[in-house]
Design a protein around this motif. Structure first.
Motif, short mmCIF file in Angstrom:
data_model
loop_
_atom_site.label_atom_id
_atom_site.label_comp_id
_atom_site.label_asym_id
_atom_site.label_seq_id
_atom_site.Cartn_x
_atom_site.Cartn_y
_atom_site.Cartn_z
N MET A 14 0.89 -1.16 0.00
CA MET A 14 0.00 0.00 0.00
C MET A 14 0.93 1.21 0.00
O MET A 14 1.78 1.33 0.86
CB MET A 14 -0.88 0.01 1.25
CG MET A 14 -1.90 -1.10 1.29
SD MET A 14 -3.16 -0.95 0.02
CE MET A 14 -4.02 0.50 0.54
N SER A 15 0.77 2.06 -0.97
CA SER A 15 1.63 3.22 -1.11
C SER A 15 0.80 4.49 -1.06
O SER A 15 -0.30 4.54 -1.61
CB SER A 15 2.35 3.13 -2.46
OG SER A 15 3.20 4.22 -2.65
N HIS A 16 1.32 5.52 -0.39
CA HIS A 16 0.61 6.79 -0.38
C HIS A 16 0.75 7.47 -1.74
O HIS A 16 1.84 7.51 -2.31
CB HIS A 16 1.18 7.73 0.69
CG HIS A 16 0.58 7.52 2.02
ND1 HIS A 16 1.17 6.76 2.98
CD2 HIS A 16 -0.59 7.95 2.54
CE1 HIS A 16 0.40 6.73 4.05
NE2 HIS A 16 -0.68 7.45 3.80
N ASP A 38 2.71 12.37 0.40
CA ASP A 38 3.25 11.18 1.02
C ASP A 38 3.02 11.31 2.53
O ASP A 38 2.86 12.42 3.05
CB ASP A 38 4.74 11.09 0.71
CG ASP A 38 5.36 9.83 1.27
OD1 ASP A 38 5.27 8.79 0.60
OD2 ASP A 38 5.90 9.89 2.39
N HIS A 64 -8.85 5.63 2.33
CA HIS A 64 -8.40 4.77 1.23
C HIS A 64 -8.07 5.56 -0.04
O HIS A 64 -7.32 5.09 -0.88
CB HIS A 64 -9.47 3.71 0.92
CG HIS A 64 -10.71 4.27 0.30
ND1 HIS A 64 -11.71 4.86 1.04
CD2 HIS A 64 -11.10 4.35 -0.99
CE1 HIS A 64 -12.66 5.27 0.23
NE2 HIS A 64 -12.32 4.97 -1.01
N ASN A 66 -6.16 7.94 -0.31
CA ASN A 66 -4.76 8.38 -0.26
C ASN A 66 -3.77 7.28 -0.66
O ASN A 66 -2.57 7.50 -0.63
CB ASN A 66 -4.41 8.87 1.15
CG ASN A 66 -5.14 10.13 1.50
OD1 ASN A 66 -5.38 10.98 0.64
ND2 ASN A 66 -5.51 10.28 2.75
N TYR A 67 -4.28 6.10 -1.00
CA TYR A 67 -3.41 4.96 -1.27
C TYR A 67 -3.62 4.36 -2.66
O TYR A 67 -4.67 4.50 -3.25
CB TYR A 67 -3.69 3.84 -0.25
CG TYR A 67 -3.35 4.21 1.16
CD1 TYR A 67 -2.10 3.98 1.69
CD2 TYR A 67 -4.32 4.79 1.99
CE1 TYR A 67 -1.80 4.32 2.99
CE2 TYR A 67 -4.03 5.13 3.30
CZ TYR A 67 -2.77 4.89 3.79
OH TYR A 67 -2.47 5.22 5.08
N ASN A 75 7.98 1.19 -4.13
CA ASN A 75 7.45 1.86 -2.95
C ASN A 75 8.53 2.06 -1.89
O ASN A 75 8.66 3.13 -1.32
CB ASN A 75 6.28 1.07 -2.36
CG ASN A 75 5.67 1.74 -1.17
OD1 ASN A 75 5.48 2.95 -1.17
ND2 ASN A 75 5.37 0.97 -0.14
#
Length: 110
Positions: A14-16, A38, A64, A66-67, A75
């Motif tokens: 899961m990445s911002h 980020d 959610h 933001n990801y 990542n």
């Protein structure tokens, strides 16, 4: 999105969403989104003024929108490449509750 390849979801983190995500999205889809931060950028510019477990920080971290899923290798290296304006590596600042740009009147920091 980084290299245009498809990967099994087991290889994803899961990445911002951040400014790098915005550039990649525009390049691949011609869709422009802006304003993504980020987690470190969010904390250093907004979250640290409200406190580590504040409602605003929890709201940001659990949203959610933001990801996105990103390959682990990208990542994990993206975070290490975040830079401050002076070119130094960006790390989490300590909390500054009760002061700074988001104190009392300016609590609208999101």
């Amino acid at each position: 999105m980084t290299d245009g390849q498809w990967y099994d979801v087991s290889l994803a983190d899961m990445s911002h969403k951040n400014s790098l995500f915005e550039k990649q999205l525009k390049g691949v889809t011609n869709i422009f989104e802006s304003g993504h931060l980020d987690a470190v950028e969010y904390w250093n510019t907004k979250g640290k003024y409200t406190g580590a477990k504040s409602e605003k920080v929890r709201e940001y971290m659990t949203d959610h929108k933001n990801y996105y899923l990103e390959h682990k290798k990208y990542n994990r290296s993206d975070g290490a490449s975040l830079k401050n304006k002076d070119g130094t590596r960006m790390t989490y600042d300590p909390p500054e509750v009760g002061g700074g740009s988001c104190s009392s009147k300016a609590r609208a920091c999101k």
